[in-house]
Design an enzyme around this catalytic site. Structure first.
Site, PDB file in Angstrom:
ATOM      1  N   LYS A  36     -14.677 -15.644  26.359  1.00 20.44           N
ATOM      2  CA  LYS A  36     -16.008 -14.781  25.529  1.00 20.44           C
ATOM      3  C   LYS A  36     -15.442 -14.428  24.994  1.00 20.44           C
ATOM      4  O   LYS A  36     -13.870 -13.988  24.832  1.00 20.44           O
ATOM      5  CB  LYS A  36     -17.427 -13.774  26.345  1.00 20.44           C
ATOM      6  CG  LYS A  36     -16.434 -12.521  27.007  1.00 20.44           C
ATOM      7  CD  LYS A  36     -17.389 -12.035  27.559  1.00 20.44           C
ATOM      8  CE  LYS A  36     -16.928 -11.365  28.832  1.00 20.44           C
ATOM      9  NZ  LYS A  36     -17.261  -9.826  28.215  1.00 20.44           N
ATOM     10  N   ARG A 132     -26.826  -2.066  33.504  1.00 20.95           N
ATOM     11  CA  ARG A 132     -26.665  -3.120  32.448  1.00 20.95           C
ATOM     12  C   ARG A 132     -27.960  -3.954  31.810  1.00 20.95           C
ATOM     13  O   ARG A 132     -28.596  -3.867  31.077  1.00 20.95           O
ATOM     14  CB  ARG A 132     -24.727  -3.506  31.796  1.00 20.95           C
ATOM     15  CG  ARG A 132     -23.966  -3.346  30.189  1.00 20.95           C
ATOM     16  CD  ARG A 132     -22.947  -3.966  30.386  1.00 20.95           C
ATOM     17  NE  ARG A 132     -22.744  -4.931  31.513  1.00 20.95           N
ATOM     18  CZ  ARG A 132     -21.890  -5.234  30.783  1.00 20.95           C
ATOM     19  NH1 ARG A 132     -20.361  -4.592  30.393  1.00 20.95           N
ATOM     20  NH2 ARG A 132     -20.961  -6.309  31.667  1.00 20.95           N
ATOM     21  N   TYR A 253      -3.316   8.657   2.369  1.00 20.85           N
ATOM     22  CA  TYR A 253      -4.889   9.526   2.251  1.00 20.85           C
ATOM     23  C   TYR A 253      -4.859  10.337   3.052  1.00 20.85           C
ATOM     24  O   TYR A 253      -5.036  10.718   4.360  1.00 20.85           O
ATOM     25  CB  TYR A 253      -5.844   8.253   2.766  1.00 20.85           C
ATOM     26  CG  TYR A 253      -5.904   6.952   1.581  1.00 20.85           C
ATOM     27  CD1 TYR A 253      -6.069   7.189   0.911  1.00 20.85           C
ATOM     28  CD2 TYR A 253      -6.049   5.855   2.399  1.00 20.85           C
ATOM     29  CE1 TYR A 253      -6.623   5.970  -0.330  1.00 20.85           C
ATOM     30  CE2 TYR A 253      -6.739   4.638   2.025  1.00 20.85           C
ATOM     31  CZ  TYR A 253      -6.395   5.198   0.529  1.00 20.85           C
ATOM     32  OH  TYR A 253      -7.388   3.884  -0.446  1.00 20.85           O
ATOM     33  N   MET A 302      -6.959   0.573   5.399  1.00 19.34           N
ATOM     34  CA  MET A 302      -7.101  -0.555   5.609  1.00 19.34           C
ATOM     35  C   MET A 302      -6.199  -1.719   5.994  1.00 19.34           C
ATOM     36  O   MET A 302      -5.821  -2.300   7.067  1.00 19.34           O
ATOM     37  CB  MET A 302      -7.559  -1.164   4.101  1.00 19.34           C
ATOM     38  CG  MET A 302      -8.812  -1.860   4.440  1.00 19.34           C
ATOM     39  SD  MET A 302      -9.706  -3.112   3.494  1.00 19.34           S
ATOM     40  CE  MET A 302     -10.913  -1.425   3.748  1.00 19.34           C
TER      41      MET A 302
HETATM   42  C1  LIG Z   1     -19.787 -10.117  33.976  1.00 19.40           C
HETATM   43  C2  LIG Z   1     -18.330  -9.776  33.542  1.00 19.40           C
HETATM   44  N1  LIG Z   1     -17.924 -11.438  34.284  1.00 19.40           N
HETATM   45  C3  LIG Z   1     -16.217 -11.179  33.547  1.00 19.40           C
HETATM   46  C4  LIG Z   1     -15.932 -10.423  33.035  1.00 19.40           C
HETATM   47  C5  LIG Z   1     -13.904 -10.190  33.066  1.00 19.40           C
HETATM   48  O1  LIG Z   1     -14.175  -8.941  33.033  1.00 19.40           O
HETATM   49  P1  LIG Z   1     -12.341  -8.405  33.177  1.00 19.40           P
HETATM   50  O2  LIG Z   1     -11.613  -8.751  31.631  1.00 19.40           O
HETATM   51  O3  LIG Z   1     -12.621  -7.269  33.411  1.00 19.40           O
HETATM   52  O4  LIG Z   1     -11.278  -9.422  34.435  1.00 19.40           O
HETATM   53  C6  LIG Z   1     -16.621  -9.189  32.586  1.00 19.40           C
HETATM   54  C7  LIG Z   1     -15.906  -8.552  31.051  1.00 19.40           C
HETATM   55  O5  LIG Z   1     -16.890  -8.032  30.653  1.00 19.40           O
HETATM   56  C8  LIG Z   1     -18.601  -9.635  32.260  1.00 19.40           C
HETATM   57  O6  LIG Z   1     -18.968  -8.397  31.771  1.00 19.40           O
END
Ligand SMILES: Cc1ncc(COP(=O)(O)O)c(C=O)c1O
Length: 395
Positions: A36, A132, A253, A302
């Site tokens: 992701k 969550r 800055y 920046m």
């Molecule tokens: C639902 C879920 N599974 C797996 C992972 C992967 O976790 P990690 O990057 O800590 O190995 C994440 C990461 O945020 C997650 O939200």
């Protein structure tokens, strides 16, 4: 964009990290990959292609857009989408593109049944304490008692550890036990609870399939131990100017730093727009030149950051404009830079890649039999790559 920070991604290190996690998981566990957020910022397509070449055929993405971007290049791999079934329109796309929905709420079950004709293509997300996403244990029990799974089990059952990165955190085992109790009600269902830390923490947590992310990208899953993962990322920034500074003069800055002694600074071409966080200002962060730490002076702006060269030993040559200093590399990991900024390596990785020119090295077997394109998919722009200055593949 010759002066943009340069992010180098070592895809053989990524593959080695996948192999390491597979060995830790054992042969009974199918090790997927969390890709992701554009492959944790390193580029969805190059990362997924290399992982797929290394044997990975199960990918976890955050949302439908990421899933569709991945599906374009990988017609057959399993793609599980963490955001869940958000409505009938998106559910139709899940079906059309053979995506695996992760059902995060009881209300999503009827939609999954309607669209897929049952739950057999879905993963049920059980909340074991994160609060969550996911179905609470009592809700799950009620669903079970009311016969929700009588006409067919889901493809899998998953939960997510809240504290597996912390050694001996009691919550990890509590979550695992609760998860096992739920799984016992669905005999034979495929189970998944482990992220990277869980996988390395205890072999029991590997279960049927696992979802590591950060360890693949070189972050340390067990921070209390030396990092077993190979570094995947190096990042450098260009020196734009070297200048003298006199006592009493200020830097940047807000004039937040005033010099006490005569000194020498370099202005480097990286700033918070590149993900070099503003929290690294005024000595919190540092970069490396010839292996020597050069602290950040004044505020990070920046596109620019001033670093102090005054502490360099006499035998180290001063940088000149055009030289590159190390932001991430053999002297500074993303975890270490994150700690300087009061954050975590994940945030460093996903932020640092925003504007950097990317170079991929060790792109072994770039053409996968799985991919649709006969070109290296990493060379094609994914939606996340639009507007990036440059995407270069070396060797
Ligand atoms: C639902 C879920 N599974 C797996 C992972 C992967 O976790 P990690 O990057 O800590 O190995 C994440 C990461 O945020 C997650 O939200």
């Amino acid at each position: 964009m010759a002066d943009a920070p340069e992010l180098m991604v070592d895809l053989s290190a990524l593959a080695a990290n996948y192999a390491h996690l597979c060995r830790a998981a054992g042969s009974a566990c199918r090790v997927g990959a969390a890709v992701k957020a554009n492959g944790y910022g390193l580029g969805l397509m190059p990362v997924a292609t290399r992982l797929h070449n290394a044997g990975c055929d199960l990918f976890f993405v955050a949302n439908l857009d990421e899933a569709l971007a991945l599906r374009r290049f990988f017609p057959r791999v399993q793609i599980a989408v963490l955001e869940g079934l958000t409505g009938p329109k998106s559910a139709a796309l899940y079906k059309q593109y053979r995506l695996t929905p992760i059902l995060n709420a009881a209300e999503q079950l009827p939609l999954a049944r309607e669209v897929f004709g049952g739950l057999g293509r879905s993963i049920l997300h059980l909340d074991t304490g994160m609060n969550r996403l996911g179905i609470r244990f009592d809700e799950f029990t009620a669903l079970h008692e009311n016969g929700a799974f009588r006409d067919g089990k889901p493809y899998g059952l998953m939960s997510h550890f809240a504290c597996a990165d912390e050694v001996n955190h009691p919550m990890t085992e509590t979550q695992y036990e609760l998860f096992r109790q739920a799984a016992a009600r669905l005999p034979g269902v495929r189970c998944s609870i482990a992220n990277s830390s869980g996988l390395l923490r205890d072999r029991r947590y590997a279960m049927d399939f696992a979802r590591p992310g950060m360890g693949l990208y070189g972050l340390n899953p067990l921070p209390e131990r030396p990092n077993p993962m190979r570094p995947v990322v190096t990042l450098s920034a260009r020196v734009l100017q070297v200048r003298e500074i006199r006592p009493g003069e200020s830097v940047g800055y807000g004039a937040s730093h005033t010099q006490n002694t005569p000194g020498r600074l370099a202005t480097i071409g990286i700033g918070y727009a590149d993900g070099f966080l503003r929290a690294l200002g005024n000595g919190k962060g540092r970069v490396f030149w010839h292996g020597q730490a050069c602290p950040v002076v004044g505020r990070v702006s920046m596109d620019l950051t001033a670093i102090d060269l005054s502490g360099l030993p006499d035998d180290v040559p001063l940088p000149v404009p055009g030289d590159r200093v190390e932001i991430l590399g053999s002297h500074q990991s993303a975890d270490a830079l994150g700690a300087c900024a009061g954050t975590i390596g994940y945030e460093i990785l996903t932020d640092l890649s925003r504007r950097a020119a990317r170079t991929y090295i060790n792109v072994a077997n770039p053409v996968s039999s799985e991919t649709k394109s006969d070109k290296m998919p990493g060379l094609r722009k994914s939606p996340e790559d639009k507007g990036r200055p440059r995407l270069r593949v070396v060797s």
